[in-house]
Design an enzyme around this catalytic site. Structure first.
Site, PDB file in Angstrom:
ATOM      1  N   ASN A  15      15.484 -22.460  22.103  1.00 51.54           N
ATOM      2  CA  ASN A  15      16.763 -22.699  22.771  1.00 51.54           C
ATOM      3  C   ASN A  15      17.882 -22.326  21.808  1.00 51.54           C
ATOM      4  O   ASN A  15      18.157 -23.056  20.856  1.00 51.54           O
ATOM      5  CB  ASN A  15      16.833 -24.192  23.154  1.00 51.54           C
ATOM      6  CG  ASN A  15      18.185 -24.591  23.715  1.00 51.54           C
ATOM      7  OD1 ASN A  15      19.025 -23.739  24.019  1.00 51.54           O
ATOM      8  ND2 ASN A  15      18.404 -25.892  23.850  1.00 51.54           N
ATOM      9  N   LYS A  17      21.007 -22.199  22.297  1.00 53.49           N
ATOM     10  CA  LYS A  17      22.259 -22.941  22.538  1.00 53.49           C
ATOM     11  C   LYS A  17      23.462 -21.969  22.483  1.00 53.49           C
ATOM     12  O   LYS A  17      23.335 -20.840  22.894  1.00 53.49           O
ATOM     13  CB  LYS A  17      22.388 -24.099  21.557  1.00 53.49           C
ATOM     14  CG  LYS A  17      21.125 -24.974  21.545  1.00 53.49           C
ATOM     15  CD  LYS A  17      21.311 -26.264  20.836  1.00 53.49           C
ATOM     16  CE  LYS A  17      20.000 -27.056  20.896  1.00 53.49           C
ATOM     17  NZ  LYS A  17      20.109 -28.381  20.329  1.00 53.49           N
ATOM     18  N   HIS A 101      19.134 -30.585  29.862  1.00 51.83           N
ATOM     19  CA  HIS A 101      19.199 -30.756  28.403  1.00 51.83           C
ATOM     20  C   HIS A 101      20.244 -31.826  28.075  1.00 51.83           C
ATOM     21  O   HIS A 101      21.299 -31.887  28.724  1.00 51.83           O
ATOM     22  CB  HIS A 101      19.564 -29.430  27.724  1.00 51.83           C
ATOM     23  CG  HIS A 101      19.419 -29.507  26.240  1.00 51.83           C
ATOM     24  ND1 HIS A 101      20.356 -30.123  25.444  1.00 51.83           N
ATOM     25  CD2 HIS A 101      18.440 -29.095  25.414  1.00 51.83           C
ATOM     26  CE1 HIS A 101      19.947 -30.067  24.183  1.00 51.83           C
ATOM     27  NE2 HIS A 101      18.786 -29.441  24.141  1.00 51.83           N
ATOM     28  N   GLU A 103      22.467 -32.111  25.917  1.00 50.09           N
ATOM     29  CA  GLU A 103      23.833 -31.650  25.643  1.00 50.09           C
ATOM     30  C   GLU A 103      24.555 -31.312  26.944  1.00 50.09           C
ATOM     31  O   GLU A 103      25.768 -31.505  27.053  1.00 50.09           O
ATOM     32  CB  GLU A 103      23.785 -30.436  24.686  1.00 50.09           C
ATOM     33  CG  GLU A 103      23.447 -30.881  23.262  1.00 50.09           C
ATOM     34  CD  GLU A 103      22.710 -29.858  22.417  1.00 50.09           C
ATOM     35  OE1 GLU A 103      22.665 -28.664  22.795  1.00 50.09           O
ATOM     36  OE2 GLU A 103      22.151 -30.252  21.373  1.00 50.09           O
ATOM     37  N   GLU A 172      12.716 -34.775  24.641  1.00 52.56           N
ATOM     38  CA  GLU A 172      13.590 -34.558  23.495  1.00 52.56           C
ATOM     39  C   GLU A 172      14.422 -35.808  23.255  1.00 52.56           C
ATOM     40  O   GLU A 172      15.477 -35.986  23.892  1.00 52.56           O
ATOM     41  CB  GLU A 172      14.539 -33.383  23.760  1.00 52.56           C
ATOM     42  CG  GLU A 172      13.846 -32.062  23.984  1.00 52.56           C
ATOM     43  CD  GLU A 172      14.780 -30.899  23.688  1.00 52.56           C
ATOM     44  OE1 GLU A 172      14.479 -30.139  22.777  1.00 52.56           O
ATOM     45  OE2 GLU A 172      15.819 -30.787  24.344  1.00 52.56           O
ATOM     46  N   GLY A 178      18.842 -31.829  16.561  1.00 54.38           N
ATOM     47  CA  GLY A 178      19.805 -31.290  15.602  1.00 54.38           C
ATOM     48  C   GLY A 178      20.134 -32.226  14.455  1.00 54.38           C
ATOM     49  O   GLY A 178      21.112 -32.011  13.745  1.00 54.38           O
ATOM     50  N   SER A 214      14.413 -31.368  16.260  1.00 58.45           N
ATOM     51  CA  SER A 214      14.195 -31.110  14.833  1.00 58.45           C
ATOM     52  C   SER A 214      12.780 -30.641  14.517  1.00 58.45           C
ATOM     53  O   SER A 214      12.192 -31.036  13.501  1.00 58.45           O
ATOM     54  CB  SER A 214      14.571 -32.346  14.002  1.00 58.45           C
ATOM     55  OG  SER A 214      15.961 -32.626  14.140  1.00 58.45           O
TER      56      SER A 214
END
Ligand code: PGA
Length: 265
Positions: A15, A17, A101, A103, A172, A178, A214
């Site tokens: 991904n 991003k 996701h 985010e 996730e 991250g 991560s």
């Protein structure tokens, strides 16, 4: 083994991003194609930003690497400035799409109902959706991880006995994305077990459940040693061609081990 279903193929998904330009995309696509060709036992997919989708789809056409979008709208078309429909992604050469996701859920205020509409829209357009779920740190500390993940998946499965058919899920944990602080393989395995239980009731026996948050070449082996983990969704390390290649190589090693274990009497 007669009667035993084939194992689920491991998936390594990158991904990107909101990162990358044409130059980086060319490098990453070349690396992904080479890595995937050298690892026929696993599936590989990349999720570039919208501006790079067509370039990636052209570069990866004829290779084993699938291209996907990072999100899609729940409607087919209309007055939704800035949004992309699943059909547009398909038209740009995508075969898959990430949905829900964390985010996107947070930054675009996407609730469970909107996620469910996007999954349905993806399917209607012929894309393979990867439903992303996961709890925040505060939810985990409050002992609510299971409730949150089950609610997020339940919203997509609701009322459809075959809702998990053709779906993949990425667990996730938000606190691991991250941050450099991944979940432990045991934590991932526990949540994957909950998710598997939900999917099997909705014809999701073939659905893959990935871990994301991560993931690095150093820790991927631990996740793929957990039998319920069917692959990884990788953010940061998918932007480094050498690291992404190592992740695909590690997944291949895990897939070969799993196949050998199954053959053992
Ligand atoms: P990360 O991102 O690998 O950088 O933690 C994972 C993701 O958000 O998909």
């Amino acid at each position: 083994m007669p009667g035993t279903p084939a194992p689920r193929r491991l998936l390594v998904a990158g991904n990107w991003k909101m990162n990358g330009d044409r130059t980086l995309a060319a490098t990453l696509c070349a690396a992904a194609a080479a890595a995937a060709r050298a690892a026929p036992e696993v599936d590989v997919a990349v999720f570039p930003p919208a501006t790079l989708l067509e370039q990636a789809a052209a570069a990866l056409s004829g290779t084993p690497v699938a291209v996907g979008g990072q999100t899609c709208h729940g409607e087919r078309d209309g007055a939704h400035t800035g949004a992309l429909s699943a059909g547009m992604l398909r038209d740009a050469g995508c075969r898959s799409v990430l949905v829900g996701h964390s985010e996107v859920r947070t930054e675009q205020a996407q609730d469970d109902a909107a996620v469910a509409r996007s999954v349905a829209a993806a399917r209607a357009a012929g894309l393979a959706p990867i439903l992303c779920v996961g709890e925040t740190r505060a939810e985990r500390e409050a002992g609510r991880a299971r409730e949150v993940v089950e609610r997020q998946i339940g919203a997509v499965l609701a009322g459809r006995p075959d809702a998990a058919d053709g779906l993949d899920v990425a667990y996730e944990p938000v606190w691991a994305i991250g941050t450099g602080r991944s979940a432990t393989p045991a934590e991932a395995g526990e949540v994957h077990g909950w998710i598997r239980g939900l999917l099997e009731g909705a014809r999701g026996g073939r659905a893959r459940i990935l871990y994301g948050g991560s993931v690095t070449p150093d820790n991927i082996g631990g996740f793929l040693a957990v039998p319920g983990v069917d692959g990884v969704l990788v953010g940061g390390r998918s932007l480094d061609p050498t690291a992404f290649t190592s992740l695909v190589e590690a997944a291949r090693a895990a897939a070969v081990r799993r196949l050998a274990d199954r053959r053992r009497p």
